[in-house]
Design a protein around this motif. Structure first.
Motif, PDB file in Angstrom:
ATOM      1  N   GLY A 180      33.708  25.970  32.686  1.00  0.00           N
ATOM      2  CA  GLY A 180      34.800  26.873  32.372  1.00  0.00           C
ATOM      3  C   GLY A 180      34.514  28.336  32.640  1.00  0.00           C
ATOM      4  N   GLN A 181      33.289  28.658  32.949  1.00  0.00           N
ATOM      5  CA  GLN A 181      32.910  30.054  33.167  1.00  0.00           C
ATOM      6  C   GLN A 181      33.398  30.546  34.528  1.00  0.00           C
ATOM      7  N   LYS A 182      33.717  31.845  34.581  1.00  0.00           N
ATOM      8  CA  LYS A 182      34.061  32.477  35.857  1.00  0.00           C
ATOM      9  C   LYS A 182      32.762  33.023  36.446  1.00  0.00           C
ATOM     10  N   LEU A 183      32.502  32.698  37.706  1.00  0.00           N
ATOM     11  CA  LEU A 183      31.240  33.064  38.345  1.00  0.00           C
ATOM     12  C   LEU A 183      31.513  33.748  39.676  1.00  0.00           C
ATOM     13  N   THR A 184      30.767  34.800  39.970  1.00  0.00           N
ATOM     14  CA  THR A 184      30.995  35.557  41.204  1.00  0.00           C
ATOM     15  C   THR A 184      29.759  35.554  42.087  1.00  0.00           C
ATOM     16  N   LEU A 185      29.988  35.268  43.360  1.00  0.00           N
ATOM     17  CA  LEU A 185      28.940  35.260  44.366  1.00  0.00           C
ATOM     18  C   LEU A 185      29.222  36.412  45.338  1.00  0.00           C
ATOM     19  N   LYS A 186      28.149  37.080  45.762  1.00  0.00           N
ATOM     20  CA  LYS A 186      28.335  38.248  46.628  1.00  0.00           C
ATOM     21  C   LYS A 186      27.657  38.069  47.979  1.00  0.00           C
ATOM     22  N   CYS A 187      28.222  38.715  48.979  1.00  0.00           N
ATOM     23  CA  CYS A 187      27.693  38.635  50.339  1.00  0.00           C
ATOM     24  C   CYS A 187      27.837  39.995  51.014  1.00  0.00           C
ATOM     25  N   GLN A 188      26.751  40.439  51.648  1.00  0.00           N
ATOM     26  CA  GLN A 188      26.765  41.701  52.388  1.00  0.00           C
ATOM     27  C   GLN A 188      26.261  41.448  53.807  1.00  0.00           C
ATOM     28  N   GLN A 189      26.899  42.086  54.807  1.00  0.00           N
ATOM     29  CA  GLN A 189      26.411  41.983  56.180  1.00  0.00           C
ATOM     30  C   GLN A 189      26.327  43.375  56.804  1.00  0.00           C
ATOM     31  N   ASN A 190      25.304  43.555  57.645  1.00  0.00           N
ATOM     32  CA  ASN A 190      25.155  44.850  58.322  1.00  0.00           C
ATOM     33  C   ASN A 190      25.292  44.704  59.833  1.00  0.00           C
ATOM     34  N   PHE A 191      25.974  43.640  60.273  1.00  0.00           N
ATOM     35  CA  PHE A 191      26.245  43.461  61.705  1.00  0.00           C
ATOM     36  C   PHE A 191      27.424  44.314  62.160  1.00  0.00           C
TER      37      PHE A 191
END
Lengths: 113, 113
Positions: free
Chosen positions: B16-27
């Motif tokens: 039931g938890q809200k979970l956040t995944l992050k992504c960064q790109q330097n292309f």
């Protein structure tokens, strides 16, 4: 709709043996086709790609693939595998809009010494 | 060369938890993608974005939200984590379309208790 099928979930070969990983596709025209490899605990990396022209394409680490329109196939091959080739291999093609990449289920390759 | 960085590498949540995944790109790539990888099922597209503030649903968007506030970053939210859910979430980017090479991060491994 476009689709990709990799009929072999797992392939096991001994080091030095030749290898073929199978890929069949469904697409109304001549598609762009890709093979990606995923080493343990890593993301996917491009091995090779086919756009047009010579049906045999060369990739990194001595991999090659052969496109066959008559068989709707794009099989990956290597003449002599090394234990470090153990990984998961994915065949893929883009949708007609080019905005999405459709992947096969993947083939787990294990190379034993 | 560029790199795609995904954080966190491992994520453990409760049902039931809200979970956040992050992504960064330097292309400096225009298009970014979120894929879910389940064992034996290949990669399935959750969301993609062709430019800043653009969002497009993939084949598996239900239960997820995404956000692309900057060109270099793309986040994914699991709106309500499902018990016993276990998967790897892969972020990728390409110059413009899936007909070009996709570059992948090494993934976020999600476990829901």
């Amino acid at each position: 709709a476009q689709s990709v099928t990799q009929p072999d979930a797992r392939v096991t070969v001994s080091e030095g043996a030749s290898l073929q990983l199978r890929c069949k596709y469904s697409y109304s025209a001549t598609p762009y086709l890709f093979w990606y490899v995923q080493y343990p605990r890593q993301g996917l990396q491009l091995l090779l790609k086919y756009y047009s022209g010579d049906p045999v394409v060369q990739g990194v680490n001595s991999f090659e693939a052969e496109f066959s329109k008559s068989n709707s196939s794009f099989h990956l091959q290597k003449a002599s595998v090394h234990w470090s080739d153990s990984a998961v291999y994915f065949c893929a093609l883009p949708t007609s809009s080019g905005q999405k990449l459709v992947f096969g289920q993947g083939t787990i390759l294990k190379v034993y010494l | 060369g560029g790199i795609i960085t995904q954080t966190p590498k491992f994520l453990i949540g409760q049902e039931g938890q809200k979970l956040t995944l992050k992504c960064q790109q330097n292309f400096n790539h225009d298009t970014m993608y979120w894929y879910r990888q389940d064992s034996g099922k290949g990669l399935r597209l959750i969301y993609y974005s062709i430019t800043e503030n653009d969002l497009q649903k993939g084949d598996l968007s239900e239960g997820y939200d995404a956000s692309r506030e900057k060109k270099s970053s793309f986040s994914l939210t699991v709106t309500s984590a499902q018990k016993n859910e276990m998967a790897v979430f892969l972020c990728a980017s390409s110059i413009q379309t899936s007909a070009e090479t996709l570059y992948f991060g090494s993934g976020t491994r999600l476990t829901v208790l």
